[in-house]
Design a protein around this motif. Sequence first.
Motif: not given
Length: 153
Positions: A8-14, A50-63, A76-82
Motif C-alpha cells: 500500500c505504501v509503495s502505491v502511495l509512493h508511486r 491531497y498528499a499533505l492532507s491524506h498521504v502524509a498522515p496515512a504514512l505517519l499512522r502506519a509508522l 524492515m521492508g515496511l519501514l524502508e517503504a515508509l
Amino acid sequence: DPAMQKQCVSVLHRLVDHWAKGEPDCDSAAVPNGATKADGATRIPGFDEYALSHVAPALLRALLHPYLDTKDASAMGLLEALAAAQQALYGALGARYTGYLLENALPAVGCPPDLANPYIQHVASGTPNQRPVAFRDFLRTFVERFHASSRQG
C-alpha cells in the motif's frame, strides 16, 4: 500485515512520484483532465494538497501504529517503504512537507520536539533514487523512542 502495508505504501509512493513530482509516465496516453505535461511527466493539479492532507498522515499512522513490531524482520521492508515514500514527498513538496510535519502532523500525534527535529532532518536528507536505508534504520529507533515516550507521558 507488514507485507500488505508495504504494498500500500509503495502505491502511495508511486502516486507521489507521478502526480506530485511529475516523473515520466509509463502510459503517456492516460493524462487526467487538468494535468500538466512537460518532458513526458504529468503533474496533477491539487495533488500536492491531497498528499499533505491524506498521504502524509496515512504514512505517519502506519509508522506509529502500536502493533508495528520494529524487532520483526518483516517490518524492515515496511519501514524502508515508509522512508522512501516520505523522501518522495519531500522531493515533491520540499519545505511544505517538512513544515507540515513539524507544525501539524507530529504535534498532533504527541511527538516531542526532541524526536520531531531529527525526524525532519532525516526526511530531508534522502537523495532521489537512493535506497533510504539510513532513514529506515532511523525510523526503527524513532518508533521505539516514540512509543517509549508515549508510555511515560
